[in-house]
Design a protein around this motif. Structure first.
Motif: not given
Ligand SMILES: Nc1ncnc2c1ncn2[C@@H]1O[C@H](COP(=O)(O)OP(=O)(O)OP(=O)(O)O)[C@@H](O)[C@H]1O
Ligand SMILES: [Mg+2]
Lengths: 340, 309
Positions: B114-135
């Motif tokens: 999740l962290g790797i994908i979020a970083a590679l897709k930084r500032n896209t919806y994929i990133d926001y979704l991953a970080m929403f799940i994390a929070v």
């Protein structure tokens, strides 16, 4: 002379929050086989962006090549897919970066870092690549290559690391080597050694070099030809002798005047007054017009075309127009900084 | 290296001794006693206390305990018919270790991805979704997830058993409840580290060599980004251990956490001591392993010799 690289009307822009920065605005440049071309110019003039564009390393987003061609042996690199471009990077065209302290992977042995490119481009086996890595370390003047090849970057000094970086860059015998301020981060004695090494290897390997530097002494020592960049454009190109002894562009004059001289007693360096143009809102005319002591009305309105001063020297300046007043370069451009 | 490890083990033993002393003292401060049932007469209580040496002065009890501990004897339980504490723990540790291990492995793998994908897709919806799940994973306690899972997946959908212990089916919900926090923490940490590494000059060097994107990401970026992750493994194991106290209760898992909670309510002093020491040893060993691991994966750190610049 054989053309190796020809850049035609290259344009690169960066989209940021506030504005679109036109970092490179129509650069034309030729590099011949086996020659060294120096690119000089003020900070922010677009030197690094131009070199990254050649390597296909403009970060996108925010950056984008918005126009022009980069012809490498006739192939337009800007049209290549990422996959095809990978065959050029590190193989036909290599790059040396400014800071050897950060440009090596801290957790990989330098042998592996050298071998990676060899395995990818030349299909060498692990042990062949390893052998070649040892040879390359020897070639760039690292003592004890058998031992050193197994070590990590933190076990090397800055100068030695830059030699490793050069070994990585030259591993596959590239036809073009781009060195973006390769010695800026090193101390003076090491600088000279690294430059000598580059010169030496260039002769051995028949590589052409694009050398980006702020140090005109280095230019005089290393380059055959010079391109002077200002505000995202090349304002003057010529052979080293032409640029140092018969410069035509007032910005080149300013650059030469601001260089410390060895044997004239000069109490202060002559800085060029004013600031470089804002590339988010580039001026219509000549980018240097606002700071140019000889600016005319036309300069702020229209960008001058290149005029041929000689076969090898071109300059983009309205002073070359026959209707312009004859202006002599200031005496302060004197060539005292030459270290040859 | 061997000397370093020997030294660390020495510290580990001293730390354990201090923990044992503190726990012993704190236990004495617990109000109540193991034998305050209404049904027992004062005489009977006195006999029981004598039987378990609880009538000795506290310093003597302490010396007895430590002396036993040095021989690997953690005393006998007050509540389980005088069975040795070590037997009881060994008997119960299986389920706890199983779900703990599953949670760590699953949580780490999913968190890293999740962290790797979020970083590679930084500032896209994929990133926001991953970080929403994390929070969500960080802010919602594991027992809430446990309850939700039990209700929806256990009761409503009847896909998985709601509680008790059996085959793998029984592990899934408790292990997942424990893993949620791990996923969230690792994902956030990994994203930050990945972004840091992706901005480093040596990544440009690697790209400039002509390596494929996959090589640059996996050989150069992920490896370096994972090094600092090792440092949160210690706190993560603590999280799993404390989380399991509650989760085992919720899912009625016959594990060590469940037993620990019971031993506290029943003032089963030897059980409390034994389990606390076990948790402490686990934690200290994890920290030791993390330190050694750090030296192995990061060549800049040489154990015992400090950091070279
Ligand atoms: N990633 C980026 N995002 C936004 N703008 C950028 C980026 N990279 C470069 N630029 C802009 O492009 C312009 C040219 O930058 P470049 O790095 O090529 O300058 P330079 O001539 O190499 O300067 P220096 O001598 O300081 O290295 C600058 O105005 C800079 O702000
Ligand atoms: Mg630059």
């Amino acid at each position: 002379m054989d053309k190796l690289l020809e850049i035609k009307d290259l344009q690169v822009t960066f989209k940021t929050y506030a504005a679109t920065v036109q970092a490179v605005r129509g650069v034309n440049l030729t590099v011949n086989k086996r020659e060294t071309l120096a690119i000089v110019g003020e900070s922010g003039s677009g030197k690094s962006v131009t070199s990254k564009a050649i390597m296909g390393l403009i970060p996108n987003p925010p950056g984008k090549i918005t126009g022009g061609e980069i012809l490498f042996e006739g192939t337009d690199l800007t049209k290549l897919s990422e996959r095809k471009m990978q065959k050029y990077r590190g193989n036909e065209i290599s790059m040396i970066f400014q800071d050897p302290m950060t440009s090596l992977n801290p957790t990989m042995t330098i042998g592996k870092q050298i071998a990676e490119g060899l395995r990818k481009h030349q299909g060498l086996s692990k042990s062949e690549a390893r052998k070649r890595a040892v040879q390359l370390l020897d070639l760039v003047g690292i003592p004890n290559p058998q031992v050193r090849v197994k070590q990590y970057p933190h076990e090397f000094s800055g100068g030695m690391r830059q030699r490793v970086v050069i070994a990585i860059a030259l591993a596959c015998n590239p036809k073009l080597l781009i060195a973006d301020e390769p010695t800026t981060a090193l101390d003076v004695t090491i600088q000279a050694q690294i430059l000598d090494l580059m010169k030496d290897l260039q002769a051995k390997m028949d590589t052409a070099i694009i050398l980006i530097t702020h140090d005109l002494g280095v230019v005089a020592n290393m380059a055959h030809r010079v391109a002077v960049m200002y505000g995202g454009k090349i304002v003057e190109t010529g052979t080293v002798d032409e640029i140092f002894y018969r410069p035509k562009h007032p910005y080149t004059w300013g650059l030469l005047s601001s260089m410390p001289k060895l044997h004239t007693r000069q109490s202060e360096l002559l800085a060029i007054p004013g600031t470089p143009p804002d590339l988010a809102n580039p001026p219509k005319g000549c980018p240097f017009a606002a700071r140019c002591p000889h600016a005319m009305k036309v300069c702020t309105e229209f960008m001058p075309d290149y005029s041929d001063v000689s076969d090898t020297q071109q300059v983009a300046c309205w002073l070359q127009d026959e209707r312009a007043p004859k202006v002599e370069p200031p005496e302060t451009i004197g060539v005292g900084g030459r270290t040859r | 290296m061997a000397r370093y490890i020997a030294g660390r083990i020495g510290y580990l033993i001293i730390t354990l001794f201090i923990i044992a002393s503190f726990t012993f003292l704190l236990m004495q401060l617990l109000p109540g006693s193991p034998f305050n049932s209404e049904k027992l007469t004062a005489d009977q209580i006195q006999i029981l206390k004598h039987e378990y040496n609880l009538d000795d002065p506290i310093p003597i009890q302490f010396i007895h305990y430590i002396g036993g501990m040095l021989h690997g004897d953690f005393g006998v339980s007050f509540t389980y018919d005088g069975r040795p504490v070590s037997d009881l723990i060994v008997h119960r540790i299986g389920p706890s270790a199983t779900i703990g291990f599953e949670a760590v492995v699953f949580g780490t793998i999913v968190g890293l991805l999740l962290g790797i994908i979020a970083a590679l897709k930084r500032n896209t919806y994929i990133d926001y979704l991953a970080m929403f799940i994390a929070v969500l994973g960080i802010s919602i306690p594991s027992f809430v997830f446990a309850g939700l899972l039990q209700y929806y997946i256990g009761v409503k959908l009847e896909w998985l058993p709601i509680a008790f212990w059996g085959g793998f089916k029984f592990h899934i919900m408790p292990a997942f409840s424990l893993a949620v926090g791990v996923i969230a923490n690792i994902a956030r940490f990994m994203r930050t580290e990945m972004l840091d590494v992706l901005g480093q000059d040596y990544i440009v060097t690697a790209t400039a060599k002509g390596l494929s994107k996959a090589s640059v990401i996996f050989k150069h970026s992920v490896r370096n980004a994972m090094i600092p992750i090792v440092t949160i493994l210690g706190p993560m194991v603590v999280g799993i251990m404390t989380g399991s106290l509650v989760i085992e209760q919720i899912f009625a898992i016959p594990g060590i956490g469940d037993q620990f909670v019971n031993s506290i309510t029943k003032r089963d002093y030897p059980m409390i001591m034994g389990t606390t020491l076990l948790f402490s040893i686990l934690f200290l060993v994890v920290i030791l392993i993390v330190d050694i691991l750090y030296g192995v994966i990061d060549p800049r750190i040489r154990l015992g010799g400090g950091r070279k610049s």
